[in-house]
Scaffold this motif. Structure first.
Motif, PDB file in Angstrom:
ATOM      1  N   PHE A  88       0.606  -1.106  -0.121  1.00  0.00           N
ATOM      2  CA  PHE A  88       0.138  -0.302  -0.413  1.00  0.00           C
ATOM      3  C   PHE A  88       0.469   1.261   0.193  1.00  0.00           C
ATOM      4  CE2 PHE A  88      -2.859  -3.234   1.755  1.00  0.00           C
ATOM      5  CZ  PHE A  88      -4.166  -3.354   1.031  1.00  0.00           C
ATOM      6  N   LYS A  89       2.090   1.044   0.448  1.00  0.00           N
ATOM      7  CA  LYS A  89       3.286   2.241   0.745  1.00  0.00           C
ATOM      8  C   LYS A  89       3.994   2.043  -0.831  1.00  0.00           C
ATOM      9  CE  LYS A  89       4.859   1.139   4.040  1.00  0.00           C
ATOM     10  NZ  LYS A  89       3.368   0.136   4.875  1.00  0.00           N
ATOM     11  N   TYR A  90       3.922   3.863  -0.967  1.00  0.00           N
ATOM     12  CA  TYR A  90       5.297   3.686  -2.807  1.00  0.00           C
ATOM     13  C   TYR A  90       6.053   4.220  -2.234  1.00  0.00           C
ATOM     14  CZ  TYR A  90       0.318   1.922  -4.733  1.00  0.00           C
ATOM     15  OH  TYR A  90      -0.432   1.376  -5.531  1.00  0.00           O
ATOM     16  N   LYS A  91       7.342   3.642  -2.739  1.00  0.00           N
ATOM     17  CA  LYS A  91       8.061   5.230  -2.769  1.00  0.00           C
ATOM     18  C   LYS A  91       8.664   6.497  -3.209  1.00  0.00           C
ATOM     19  CE  LYS A  91      11.577   1.334  -1.539  1.00  0.00           C
ATOM     20  NZ  LYS A  91      12.862   0.726  -2.115  1.00  0.00           N
ATOM     21  N   ASN A  92       7.758   6.295  -4.186  1.00  0.00           N
ATOM     22  CA  ASN A  92       7.383   7.701  -5.511  1.00  0.00           C
ATOM     23  C   ASN A  92       5.871   7.485  -5.940  1.00  0.00           C
ATOM     24  OD1 ASN A  92      10.317   9.337  -4.966  1.00  0.00           O
ATOM     25  ND2 ASN A  92      10.725   7.240  -5.930  1.00  0.00           N
ATOM     26  N   LEU A  93       5.531   8.500  -5.915  1.00  0.00           N
ATOM     27  CA  LEU A  93       4.385   8.122  -6.743  1.00  0.00           C
ATOM     28  C   LEU A  93       3.739   8.664  -7.513  1.00  0.00           C
ATOM     29  CD1 LEU A  93       2.025   9.860  -3.391  1.00  0.00           C
ATOM     30  CD2 LEU A  93       1.985   7.490  -4.584  1.00  0.00           C
ATOM     31  N   THR A  94       3.045   7.865  -8.660  1.00  0.00           N
ATOM     32  CA  THR A  94       3.476   8.215  -9.988  1.00  0.00           C
ATOM     33  C   THR A  94       1.930   9.095 -10.201  1.00  0.00           C
ATOM     34  OG1 THR A  94       2.163   6.218 -11.371  1.00  0.00           O
ATOM     35  CG2 THR A  94       4.375   5.756 -10.514  1.00  0.00           C
ATOM     36  N   ASP A  95       1.939  10.178 -11.476  1.00  0.00           N
ATOM     37  CA  ASP A  95       0.590  10.643 -11.626  1.00  0.00           C
ATOM     38  C   ASP A  95      -0.058  10.011 -11.978  1.00  0.00           C
ATOM     39  OD1 ASP A  95       2.441  12.303 -12.214  1.00  0.00           O
ATOM     40  OD2 ASP A  95       2.578  13.029 -14.545  1.00  0.00           O
ATOM     41  N   ALA A  96      -0.773   7.892 -12.597  1.00  0.00           N
ATOM     42  CA  ALA A  96      -2.201   8.059 -11.723  1.00  0.00           C
ATOM     43  C   ALA A  96      -2.019   7.265 -10.604  1.00  0.00           C
ATOM     44  CB  ALA A  96      -1.139   6.238 -12.466  1.00  0.00           C
ATOM     45  N   GLN A  97      -1.002   6.803 -10.195  1.00  0.00           N
ATOM     46  CA  GLN A  97      -1.366   6.925  -8.624  1.00  0.00           C
ATOM     47  C   GLN A  97      -2.091   7.985  -7.258  1.00  0.00           C
ATOM     48  OE1 GLN A  97       2.813   5.773  -7.596  1.00  0.00           O
ATOM     49  NE2 GLN A  97       1.994   3.128  -8.362  1.00  0.00           N
ATOM     50  N   ILE A  98      -1.420   9.279  -7.699  1.00  0.00           N
ATOM     51  CA  ILE A  98      -1.208  10.779  -7.278  1.00  0.00           C
ATOM     52  C   ILE A  98      -3.054  10.683  -7.609  1.00  0.00           C
ATOM     53  CG2 ILE A  98      -1.543  12.797  -6.922  1.00  0.00           C
ATOM     54  CD1 ILE A  98       1.537  12.608  -7.767  1.00  0.00           C
ATOM     55  N   SER A  99      -3.541  10.396  -8.813  1.00  0.00           N
ATOM     56  CA  SER A  99      -4.570  10.640  -9.471  1.00  0.00           C
ATOM     57  C   SER A  99      -5.620   9.821  -8.644  1.00  0.00           C
ATOM     58  CB  SER A  99      -5.040  10.642 -10.880  1.00  0.00           C
ATOM     59  OG  SER A  99      -4.493  11.548 -11.408  1.00  0.00           O
ATOM     60  N   PHE A 100      -5.014   8.986  -8.185  1.00  0.00           N
ATOM     61  CA  PHE A 100      -6.045   7.772  -7.685  1.00  0.00           C
ATOM     62  C   PHE A 100      -6.126   8.176  -6.436  1.00  0.00           C
ATOM     63  CE2 PHE A 100      -6.146   3.702  -5.043  1.00  0.00           C
ATOM     64  CZ  PHE A 100      -7.855   2.642  -5.748  1.00  0.00           C
ATOM     65  N   LYS A 101      -5.384   8.209  -6.312  1.00  0.00           N
ATOM     66  CA  LYS A 101      -4.989   9.188  -4.424  1.00  0.00           C
ATOM     67  C   LYS A 101      -6.287  10.188  -3.891  1.00  0.00           C
ATOM     68  CE  LYS A 101      -2.066   6.001  -2.387  1.00  0.00           C
ATOM     69  NZ  LYS A 101      -2.547   5.671  -1.002  1.00  0.00           N
ATOM     70  N   LYS A 102      -5.668  11.081  -5.234  1.00  0.00           N
ATOM     71  CA  LYS A 102      -7.343  12.101  -4.708  1.00  0.00           C
ATOM     72  C   LYS A 102      -8.514  11.873  -5.843  1.00  0.00           C
ATOM     73  CE  LYS A 102      -3.549  15.378  -6.852  1.00  0.00           C
ATOM     74  NZ  LYS A 102      -3.668  16.728  -7.719  1.00  0.00           N
TER      75      LYS A 102
END
Length: 278
Positions: A88-102
């Motif tokens: 569940f934890k990422y070292k660095n968030l990709t743009d897709a992961q940021i969009s999903f979390k938003k």
């Protein structure tokens, strides 16, 4: 209940820095009446780690094989049976992961239908991926655990009824960053530990009249409390009253990603809210 506590796991000076540097956080989910909850996988928490050396160092300390081994050995569990991973934890968030979390932090009614469908599909995919990736097929000899936790601030009105934690959590901890003011004529807020003296031994939320309080631990900066989550791990918090300042703490635990805690009755059905960390 098997538990232990450590005074000054981190020092008072560090506790004050952690609280000060967390004041920039705005988006927290309110739960249990008076507790503002921020998941360790939330975008704001990632930003906090990127901007604070103290927070980053603390998380590296607790999200480590060394800390896991320290906890397991206290309960006479063989640490070689467990593998610590980050799903569940990422070292660095990709743009897709940021969009999903938003999307996950947006009120449902504000999400367009197509985005809501996409979000649901991604969550379903992630849930299936977790179950397959950490199955016995890939980890035949080890139990896979991840440190999932939250940073919370609790105020007047906050309480927790007597309970034990969800089925996937193995070792649970709470780390306090401050204590009540000496000037307050406060009530409640201690970490209370209970023993079930009558009633259903496999219940998750026992009636208070069926329990006996065996310990009440007062919050103190840097105090760490760790317990093994089993059938007898009953704990709670009496409602906080007359507290002039918020209670800052980190709460979470090493969580089995695709297996139920073997120390909890097989008939128990208390799901772990993995979606809070996606």
């Amino acid at each position: 209940m098997k538990y232990f506590s450590v005074d000054n796991f981190i020092d008072n000076k560090l506790c004050k820095k952690l609280i000060k540097e967390s004041n920039s956080i705005k988006n927290k989910t309110e739960i249990h009446g008076g507790r503002k909850f921020l998941s360790s996988t939330d975008i704001e928490f990632y930003n906090l780690l990127n901007n604070s050396k103290e927070w980053k160092n603390l998380i590296n300390k607790i999200n480590s094989k060394k800390f896991l081994s320290f906890c397991l050995k206290k309960f006479n569990l063989e640490d070689n049976n467990f593998s610590l991973v980050d799903f569940f934890k990422y070292k660095n968030l990709t743009d897709a992961q940021i969009s999903f979390k938003k999307l996950s932090s947006t009120r449902i009614r504000l999400i367009p239908t197509k985005n809501l469908v996409l979000y649901s599909l991604i969550r379903l995919y992630r849930d299936c991926l977790r179950k397959i990736k950490f199955s016995k097929m890939f980890y035949p000899y080890k139990n896979v655990v991840e440190l999932l936790f939250d940073y919370s601030k609790a105020g007047n009105g906050y309480s927790r009824q007597i309970h034990r934690d969800s089925d996937n959590r193995l070792v649970v901890f709470i780390l306090y960053l401050n204590k009540p003011s000496k000037k307050d004529n406060y009530k409640g807020g201690n970490f209370d530990i209970y023993k079930l003296i009558k009633g259903n031994k496999n219940t998750t939320y026992p009636n208070k009249k069926n329990c006996k309080k065996i310990d009440s631990i007062k919050p103190h900066p840097g105090k760490l409390i760790v317990f093994l989550n089993d059938n007898n791990s009953y704990h709670g918090v009496e409602i906080m009253k007359n507290h002039s300042q918020l209670r800052d703490f980190i709460y979470g635990g090493f969580t089995l990603l695709n297996k139920k805690n073997p120390y909890i009755d097989k008939n128990s059905k208390v799901p772990t809210e993995f979606h809070l960390y996606d």
